[in-house]
Design a protein around this motif. Structure first.
Motif, mmCIF file in Angstrom:
data_model
loop_
_atom_site.group_PDB
_atom_site.id
_atom_site.type_symbol
_atom_site.label_atom_id
_atom_site.label_comp_id
_atom_site.label_asym_id
_atom_site.label_seq_id
_atom_site.Cartn_x
_atom_site.Cartn_y
_atom_site.Cartn_z
ATOM 1 N N PRO A 78 -6.499 -9.941 -6.227
ATOM 2 C CA PRO A 78 -6.913 -10.404 -5.042
ATOM 3 C C PRO A 78 -5.518 -10.961 -4.215
ATOM 4 C CG PRO A 78 -8.310 -11.337 -6.912
ATOM 5 C CD PRO A 78 -7.308 -10.418 -7.363
ATOM 6 N N GLY A 79 -5.773 -10.367 -2.979
ATOM 7 C CA GLY A 79 -4.601 -10.918 -2.144
ATOM 8 C C GLY A 79 -3.350 -9.788 -2.062
ATOM 9 N N ASP A 80 -3.368 -8.939 -3.090
ATOM 10 C CA ASP A 80 -2.541 -8.018 -3.142
ATOM 11 C C ASP A 80 -2.695 -6.670 -2.384
ATOM 12 O OD1 ASP A 80 -0.389 -6.323 -3.694
ATOM 13 O OD2 ASP A 80 -0.484 -6.471 -6.002
ATOM 14 N N TRP A 81 -2.192 -6.342 -1.459
ATOM 15 C CA TRP A 81 -2.578 -5.032 -0.717
ATOM 16 C C TRP A 81 -1.584 -3.768 -1.291
ATOM 17 C CZ3 TRP A 81 -6.990 -4.505 1.769
ATOM 18 C CH2 TRP A 81 -7.372 -5.647 2.365
ATOM 19 N N SER A 82 -0.588 -4.110 -2.148
ATOM 20 C CA SER A 82 0.291 -2.913 -2.233
ATOM 21 C C SER A 82 -0.412 -1.746 -2.940
ATOM 22 C CB SER A 82 1.468 -3.732 -3.178
ATOM 23 O OG SER A 82 0.876 -3.943 -4.381
ATOM 24 N N GLY A 83 -1.404 -2.338 -4.084
ATOM 25 C CA GLY A 83 -2.123 -1.141 -4.935
ATOM 26 C C GLY A 83 -2.764 -0.189 -3.992
ATOM 27 N N PRO A 84 -3.737 -0.712 -3.215
ATOM 28 C CA PRO A 84 -4.506 0.280 -2.215
ATOM 29 C C PRO A 84 -3.668 1.019 -1.176
ATOM 30 C CG PRO A 84 -4.968 -2.069 -1.784
ATOM 31 C CD PRO A 84 -4.337 -1.973 -2.759
ATOM 32 N N VAL A 85 -2.655 0.199 -0.756
ATOM 33 C CA VAL A 85 -1.895 0.737 0.466
ATOM 34 C C VAL A 85 -1.132 1.978 -0.440
ATOM 35 C CG1 VAL A 85 0.104 0.529 1.911
ATOM 36 C CG2 VAL A 85 -1.715 -0.977 1.989
ATOM 37 N N GLU A 86 -0.526 1.750 -1.655
ATOM 38 C CA GLU A 86 0.130 2.860 -2.113
ATOM 39 C C GLU A 86 -0.487 4.068 -2.533
ATOM 40 O OE1 GLU A 86 2.349 2.889 -6.588
ATOM 41 O OE2 GLU A 86 2.716 1.266 -5.348
ATOM 42 N N ARG A 87 -1.798 3.852 -3.094
ATOM 43 C CA ARG A 87 -2.718 4.998 -3.138
ATOM 44 C C ARG A 87 -3.103 5.667 -1.942
ATOM 45 N NH1 ARG A 87 -5.116 0.879 -6.334
ATOM 46 N NH2 ARG A 87 -6.738 0.384 -5.162
ATOM 47 N N LEU A 88 -3.304 4.937 -1.069
ATOM 48 C CA LEU A 88 -3.540 5.595 0.359
ATOM 49 C C LEU A 88 -2.552 6.402 0.922
ATOM 50 C CD1 LEU A 88 -5.138 6.191 2.878
ATOM 51 C CD2 LEU A 88 -4.742 3.929 3.821
ATOM 52 N N ARG A 89 -1.222 5.916 0.737
ATOM 53 C CA ARG A 89 0.033 6.667 1.364
ATOM 54 C C ARG A 89 0.185 7.856 0.572
ATOM 55 N NH1 ARG A 89 5.126 7.955 1.037
ATOM 56 N NH2 ARG A 89 6.390 7.678 2.855
ATOM 57 N N ALA A 90 -0.014 8.057 -0.759
ATOM 58 C CA ALA A 90 -0.046 9.056 -1.544
ATOM 59 C C ALA A 90 -0.862 10.208 -1.038
ATOM 60 C CB ALA A 90 -0.153 8.924 -3.043
ATOM 61 N N ASP A 91 -2.227 9.708 -1.050
ATOM 62 C CA ASP A 91 -3.273 10.718 -0.593
ATOM 63 C C ASP A 91 -2.816 11.153 0.873
ATOM 64 O OD1 ASP A 91 -4.588 10.321 -2.762
ATOM 65 O OD2 ASP A 91 -6.061 8.928 -1.881
ATOM 66 N N LEU A 92 -2.615 10.540 1.835
ATOM 67 C CA LEU A 92 -2.026 11.046 3.165
ATOM 68 C C LEU A 92 -0.836 11.852 3.108
ATOM 69 C CD1 LEU A 92 -2.473 7.656 5.206
ATOM 70 C CD2 LEU A 92 -3.879 9.429 5.312
ATOM 71 N N ALA A 93 0.199 11.526 2.392
ATOM 72 C CA ALA A 93 1.218 12.512 2.233
ATOM 73 C C ALA A 93 0.892 13.828 1.473
ATOM 74 C CB ALA A 93 2.277 11.748 1.323
ATOM 75 N N ALA A 94 0.048 13.710 0.819
ATOM 76 C CA ALA A 94 -0.595 15.058 0.011
ATOM 77 C C ALA A 94 -1.304 15.704 1.161
ATOM 78 C CB ALA A 94 -1.408 14.715 -1.275
ATOM 79 N N LEU A 95 -2.045 15.074 1.925
ATOM 80 C CA LEU A 95 -2.866 15.866 3.011
ATOM 81 C C LEU A 95 -1.970 16.319 3.988
ATOM 82 C CD1 LEU A 95 -5.471 16.648 4.167
ATOM 83 C CD2 LEU A 95 -5.463 14.353 5.210
ATOM 84 N N ALA A 96 -0.811 15.508 4.579
ATOM 85 C CA ALA A 96 0.113 16.161 5.498
ATOM 86 C C ALA A 96 0.925 17.265 4.861
ATOM 87 C CB ALA A 96 1.172 15.005 5.909
ATOM 88 N N GLU A 97 1.169 17.228 3.580
ATOM 89 C CA GLU A 97 1.982 18.341 3.008
ATOM 90 C C GLU A 97 1.015 19.773 3.107
ATOM 91 O OE1 GLU A 97 3.250 17.479 -1.003
ATOM 92 O OE2 GLU A 97 4.663 16.027 -0.350
#
Length: 403
Positions: free
Chosen positions: A376-395
């Motif tokens: 609760p209150g920690d956005w680092s986990g979901p943001v990290e997972r999302l960033r990895a997915d977006l980076a893979a999609l961009a690649e």
């Protein structure tokens, strides 16, 4: 509110009475301090186990941590003590729907219509619709809360029209153009407009119950909303010069929503999503949330469309120019989903029943992917997972372009 919660907790420790602990627990729930609220409410109930309000508040504390079974049990106990307690019925309905028990939960959730928070902004003088299909009859659907609710549940209108009913909509002015261009209702009106004759009315959120929706029968044919041709022409080519994967980002919802401080990550936790190689970040944020940009300057190459978004029709056309939309639980997530656009939804630990629990996909929006807080209150986990997915999609986009 945090100061009030702390003061009430202090007084509860001094006085040690059930009402003092109950007041502290209630305020702590409102402040989102669930780990402190639960023991305070349990202390109140140990001293006075017959207090339905404390049982109900304990239910809400559990609900904000997705402990749905414990939540439903607490609300059920509150209702046994006070069958007229509408808040407990609404809470129990929410817990059941969070578990996926939509039919049972939606029936209880109808008790929200007895609460001031859910009253529509105008009166309607025809009977409430009971869910019976009456070919040739006119049903007025009206929005009873936010724009996101209207976008999500107006999906039922074409189903009713296909069965011979005439469907009108009454709601927020900013939605009317998009609903008209989509042809999803026979006519759309603002709250202050004079309405034509109609036979019955229904709150848009009540359609889940009135249509008997279960988890296995959610209508999810997308897109069911479409920007007008004029709006599409206005936005056509705006993204043509942007490089790589085009990512639209929203980080805050309406400050008028009582729990926006919990559901909206704001800009700072989302900064890792800007500057992804092979992608262009496009700011879609408008309103008070734009103040964050003065505190956290965005990287060079970021594009800002936030000041150009006027009304849902215009915004829908803008989303059509993007590859992915990122949003917390705001109307933008619903709009992207209803348009059939890929959307990544950032969800807090106590996200609403509509997103269910423990899932990465949404039965309401087939193009949505859900990124949930694990703490609760920690956005680092979901943001990290999302960033990895977006980076893979961009690649992948870069690799395909090179072939």
């Amino acid at each position: 509110m945090p100061a009030a919660a702390a003061e009430l907790a202090r007084l509860a420790r001094l006085r040690g009475t059930a009402p003092a602990w109950a007041a502290a627990g209630t305020e702590l729930v409102e402040a989102g301090r669930i780990e402190e609220a639960q023991p305070a409410l349990c202390r109140a109930l140990a001293l006075d186990p017959a207090d339905p309000a404390s049982w109900s508040n304990l239910g809400f504390a559990h609900l904000q941590r997705h402990r749905a079974e414990a939540s439903a049990a607490a609300f059920a106990h509150a209702r046994r003590l006070d069958p007229a307690l509408a808040e407990a019925a609404v809470g129990q309905g929410s817990a059941l729907m969070l578990m996926g028990r939509l039919r049972e939960g939606a029936a209880l959730y109808e008790e929200r219509l007895r609460l001031p928070l859910f009253q529509p902004p105008r009166r309607f003088d025809r009977p409430d619709w009971d869910g019976s299909i009456r070919p040739g009859a006119t049903l007025l659907i009206h929005a009873d809360r936010g724009i996101g609710d209207a976008i999500q549940f107006i999906r039922y209108a074409p189903i009713l029209r296909a069965q011979g009913m005439r469907v009108l909509f009454c709601g927020q002015e900013s939605l009317l153009g998009l609903l008209r261009s989509s042809g999803i209702v026979d006519a759309a009106f603002g709250y202050d407009d004079e309405l034509p004759p109609y036979d019955m009315h229904a709150h848009v959120m009540s359609l889940v119950h009135r249509m008997g929706t279960g988890l296995d029968s959610i209508p999810a044919d997308i897109p069911y909303l479409h920007a007008s041709q004029a709006a599409k022409d206005l936005w056509a080519g705006r993204a043509a010069g942007l490089e790589g994967l085009k990512i639209g980002i929203v980080w805050a919802g309406s400050v008028h929503f009582r729990y926006d401080r919990v559901r909206s990550p704001r800009l700072e936790p989302l900064l890792p999503l800007f500057g992804i190689p092979g992608a262009t970040a496009v700011v879609l944020q408008f309103g008070q949330g734009r103040d964050d940009m003065a505190k956290f300057p965005l990287p060079a190459g970021t594009v800002d469309w936030g000041c150009s978004l006027q009304g849902m029709d215009n915004t829908a056309a803008a989303l059509g120019e993007l590859d992915v939309v990122i949003s917390s639980c705001t109307f933008m997530a619903h709009l992207a989903g209803a348009l059939g656009r890929p959307v990544s939804v950032l969800l807090h630990a106590g996200s609403e029943w509509r997103w269910l629990r423990g899932r990465e996909e949404s039965p309401w929006y087939p193009t949505a992917r859900l990124y949930r807080q694990t703490a609760p209150g920690d956005w680092s986990g979901p943001v990290e997972r999302l960033r990895a997915d977006l980076a893979a999609l961009a690649e992948r986009r870069i690799a395909l372009a090179g072939n």
